[in-house]
Motif scaffolding. Structure first.
Motif, PDB file in Angstrom:
ATOM      1  N   GLY A 198      -3.895  -9.979  11.548  1.00 54.64           N
ATOM      2  CA  GLY A 198      -3.237  -9.136  12.553  1.00 54.64           C
ATOM      3  C   GLY A 198      -1.770  -8.906  12.309  1.00 54.64           C
ATOM      4  O   GLY A 198      -1.158  -8.066  12.967  1.00 54.64           O
ATOM      5  N   ASN A 199      -1.167  -9.622  11.353  1.00 53.01           N
ATOM      6  CA  ASN A 199       0.240  -9.412  11.018  1.00 53.01           C
ATOM      7  C   ASN A 199       0.340  -8.303   9.969  1.00 53.01           C
ATOM      8  O   ASN A 199      -0.241  -8.424   8.887  1.00 53.01           O
ATOM      9  CB  ASN A 199       0.867 -10.696  10.475  1.00 53.01           C
ATOM     10  N   THR A 200       1.083  -7.253  10.263  1.00 55.95           N
ATOM     11  CA  THR A 200       1.097  -6.070   9.407  1.00 55.95           C
ATOM     12  C   THR A 200       1.515  -6.383   7.984  1.00 55.95           C
ATOM     13  O   THR A 200       0.938  -5.859   7.027  1.00 55.95           O
ATOM     14  CB  THR A 200       2.045  -4.998   9.994  1.00 55.95           C
ATOM     15  N   LEU A 201       2.511  -7.231   7.783  1.00 58.40           N
ATOM     16  CA  LEU A 201       3.002  -7.527   6.439  1.00 58.40           C
ATOM     17  C   LEU A 201       2.261  -8.675   5.767  1.00 58.40           C
ATOM     18  O   LEU A 201       2.700  -9.163   4.726  1.00 58.40           O
ATOM     19  CB  LEU A 201       4.506  -7.802   6.479  1.00 58.40           C
ATOM     20  N   ASP A 213      -5.133   2.728  -8.107  1.00 61.30           N
ATOM     21  CA  ASP A 213      -5.164   3.308  -9.441  1.00 61.30           C
ATOM     22  C   ASP A 213      -6.252   2.632 -10.277  1.00 61.30           C
ATOM     23  O   ASP A 213      -6.744   1.556  -9.922  1.00 61.30           O
ATOM     24  CB  ASP A 213      -3.805   3.142 -10.138  1.00 61.30           C
ATOM     25  N   SER A 214      -6.595   3.249 -11.404  1.00 56.86           N
ATOM     26  CA  SER A 214      -7.607   2.679 -12.285  1.00 56.86           C
ATOM     27  C   SER A 214      -7.159   1.309 -12.785  1.00 56.86           C
ATOM     28  O   SER A 214      -6.046   1.155 -13.308  1.00 56.86           O
ATOM     29  CB  SER A 214      -7.832   3.614 -13.476  1.00 56.86           C
ATOM     30  N   GLY A 215      -8.009   0.316 -12.607  1.00 55.99           N
ATOM     31  CA  GLY A 215      -7.684  -1.041 -13.033  1.00 55.99           C
ATOM     32  C   GLY A 215      -6.972  -1.867 -11.994  1.00 55.99           C
ATOM     33  O   GLY A 215      -6.677  -3.043 -12.244  1.00 55.99           O
ATOM     34  N   PHE A 216      -6.692  -1.279 -10.827  1.00 57.83           N
ATOM     35  CA  PHE A 216      -6.015  -2.006  -9.757  1.00 57.83           C
ATOM     36  C   PHE A 216      -6.892  -2.007  -8.504  1.00 57.83           C
ATOM     37  O   PHE A 216      -7.609  -1.035  -8.235  1.00 57.83           O
ATOM     38  CB  PHE A 216      -4.668  -1.376  -9.421  1.00 57.83           C
ATOM     39  N   GLY A 217      -6.805  -3.085  -7.741  1.00 55.79           N
ATOM     40  CA  GLY A 217      -7.522  -3.168  -6.481  1.00 55.79           C
ATOM     41  C   GLY A 217      -6.798  -2.389  -5.398  1.00 55.79           C
ATOM     42  O   GLY A 217      -5.811  -1.700  -5.632  1.00 55.79           O
ATOM     43  N   ILE A 218      -7.288  -2.512  -4.186  1.00 52.44           N
ATOM     44  CA  ILE A 218      -6.641  -1.881  -3.040  1.00 52.44           C
ATOM     45  C   ILE A 218      -5.960  -2.960  -2.199  1.00 52.44           C
ATOM     46  O   ILE A 218      -6.266  -4.148  -2.327  1.00 52.44           O
ATOM     47  CB  ILE A 218      -7.645  -1.081  -2.176  1.00 52.44           C
ATOM     48  N   ILE A 219      -5.039  -2.526  -1.370  1.00 51.73           N
ATOM     49  CA  ILE A 219      -4.308  -3.455  -0.508  1.00 51.73           C
ATOM     50  C   ILE A 219      -4.855  -3.351   0.903  1.00 51.73           C
ATOM     51  O   ILE A 219      -5.009  -2.256   1.436  1.00 51.73           O
ATOM     52  CB  ILE A 219      -2.807  -3.150  -0.528  1.00 51.73           C
ATOM     53  N   ARG A 220      -5.136  -4.497   1.474  1.00 47.15           N
ATOM     54  CA  ARG A 220      -5.587  -4.556   2.862  1.00 47.15           C
ATOM     55  C   ARG A 220      -4.504  -5.209   3.699  1.00 47.15           C
ATOM     56  O   ARG A 220      -4.154  -6.372   3.483  1.00 47.15           O
ATOM     57  CB  ARG A 220      -6.894  -5.344   2.958  1.00 47.15           C
ATOM     58  N   ALA A 221      -3.941  -4.429   4.608  1.00 45.24           N
ATOM     59  CA  ALA A 221      -2.859  -4.939   5.454  1.00 45.24           C
ATOM     60  C   ALA A 221      -3.427  -5.726   6.630  1.00 45.24           C
ATOM     61  O   ALA A 221      -4.559  -5.511   7.053  1.00 45.24           O
ATOM     62  CB  ALA A 221      -2.000  -3.786   5.962  1.00 45.24           C
ATOM     63  N   GLY A 222      -2.624  -6.667   7.135  1.00 42.00           N
ATOM     64  CA  GLY A 222      -3.061  -7.484   8.267  1.00 42.00           C
ATOM     65  C   GLY A 222      -4.122  -8.486   7.883  1.00 42.00           C
ATOM     66  O   GLY A 222      -4.938  -8.879   8.708  1.00 42.00           O
ATOM     67  N   ALA A 223      -4.124  -8.919   6.613  1.00 47.13           N
ATOM     68  CA  ALA A 223      -5.125  -9.875   6.133  1.00 47.13           C
ATOM     69  C   ALA A 223      -4.528 -10.682   4.987  1.00 47.13           C
ATOM     70  O   ALA A 223      -3.545 -10.274   4.361  1.00 47.13           O
ATOM     71  CB  ALA A 223      -6.391  -9.157   5.680  1.00 47.13           C
TER      72      ALA A 223
END
Length: 423
Positions: free
Chosen positions: A77-80, A369-379
């Motif tokens: 739940g913390n955005t950063l 991007d290709s070869g990179f994951g995604i960022i999940r905020a609040g986790a």
């Protein structure tokens, strides 16, 4: 000798237990990467040895290999609080002194960040999260190595403006019985903010100074004349007190006709402070009414810097900040880094890693991007350690240690028996 073979087994089992214990101890560490001990058998051979009868000389520890499998992602739940789903590391800049050379980045999967007093995104170790500069639309302007800077989110946005005009609309009572504590019309004594018998009503007004700080201010209303058969007009005087200082009125009188509408003066009253700062009190919408004193509207043209109201991080790592009631503004895009051989990274502790010659140079990019994951905020990503598996492995390593100890004990017994035969 067999005793040395057994001793190598003891050393290997102890190394295995140490690696497993380290994993268990850090099962609750954010972004921790588990490791495993890897071993190889030892053979001492010569050109004259017979391979089919050769006996090994024990075991050697090859390396302690880090495991970079995905850890479980848990919402906070913390955005950063940021978690990477897929490949990649966050790039951070260590905290150093003001005169120190620019340090080498530290790479981590631990994404527990927050804002320090300067608005810089940092983790608990004071390491600054690096981000690419972005356009208004949130697109990265440059991904050239060295262009990434610490992600900074100002706590305020915009420049403060000092108040010069206050627009105030009030209803002033026609009946003297509604004049509060004013003793007479006009009052016998001169206006004194501390003496309620010298004015009929008071209301606070909003004023900001040049730094955007709110200043305590109030407008005081004094009835100065009642209508007469020969003169149906009603007179009122207004005084402005700012920060405890009664200001000098260049024009502070109002006149109302028999209908209660403003008839004398423009309604824009001027006041000057001892410092020379001037204010205009706009009362053009003020009128007389057959009821008690009442404030209808109040506004002013000054403003303070807009405070940070919300933060949002999208799947690409772009950080959006909203100030006041304005639309979100892109502040930066979080840098992600991958390596050709992440297992060769040097461990620094605190879930941090440094690049080595064997790991290869960092390849920087952005989430998605290709070869990179995604960022999940609040986790946050927890350690990639299976506690049950580690406990089972610990039991196995303990048995291996006990077996090697037994082998050493047997070798010692054999040596003792040989010594007894010779004697």
């Amino acid at each position: 000798m067999s005793i040395n073979t057994a001793l190598s087994g003891l050393s290997a089992a102890q190394h295995d237990i140490a690696a497993t214990s380290h994993n268990i101890a850090n099962v609750g560490t954010i972004g921790f990467r588990g490791s495993r001990a890897e071993f190889a058998d030892v053979f001492n051979s010569s050109p004259y040895s017979i391979s089919r009868t050769a006996v090994g000389s024990g075991v050697q520890t090859l390396r302690t290999a880090m495991q970079f499998s995905q850890g479980s992602v848990v919402a906070t739940g913390n955005t950063l609080d940021l978690a990477i789903e897929g490949q990649g590391f966050f790039a951070t800049e260590p905290a150093v002194g003001p005169n120190s050379a620019k340090p080498e980045p530290i790479y981590t999967r631990a994404g527990a960040f927050g804002l320090n007093a300067q608005g810089v995104a940092v983790n608990a170790s004071g390491q600054k999260l690096l981000a690419w500069p972005v356009s208004v639309e949130g697109d990265a302007l440059s991904q050239v190595p060295g262009s990434a800077t610490p992600l900074t989110i100002p706590l305020t946005m915009g420049s403060p403006v000092a108040t010069s005009t206050v627009a105030l609309s009030v209803d002033l009572p026609t009946d003297d019985a509604m004049l509060g504590k004013q003793a007479a019309v006009p009052p016998a004594a001169a206006f004194d903010p501390a003496d309620p018998t010298t004015y009929a009503a008071v209301t606070a007004v909003p004023i900001f100074d040049a730094k955007g700080n709110a200043v305590e201010a109030a407008a005081y209303f004094i009835k100065t004349a009642n209508p007469t058969p020969g003169n149906p007009q009603t007179g009122w005087s207004v005084r402005l007190v700012v920060a405890g200082e009664p200001l000098t009125p260049a024009q502070g009188d109002l006149t109302f006709d028999a209908t209660g509408a403003l008839s004398g003066g423009t309604g824009a009253l001027s006041f000057t402070a001892a410092s020379g700062i001037g204010y205009t009190l706009d009362l053009t919408e003020t009128e007389l009414a057959d009821r008690s004193f009442e404030v209808n509207t109040v506004s002013q043209d000054g403003k303070s810097a807009s405070a940070l109201t919300s933060l949002e991080v999208d799947a690409s790592g772009t950080v959006w900040a909203a100030y006041g009631a304005g639309s979100p503004v892109a502040m930066g895009q979080v840098v992600l880094v991958t390596f050709a051989n992440p297992q060769a990274l040097r461990q620094l502790g605190a879930s941090g890693f440094a690049a080595t010659a064997d790991s290869g140079q960092p390849v920087a990019g952005t989430a998605g991007d290709s070869g990179f994951g995604i960022i999940r905020a609040g986790a946050l990503e927890h350690a990639n350690v299976d506690l049950t598996e580690e406990l089972v492995h610990l039991i196995t390593a303990q048995r291996n240690y006990q077996a090697s100890a037994k082998a050493m004990e047997t070798s010692n017994s054999l040596m003792q028996t040989i010594m007894n035969i010779r004697s």
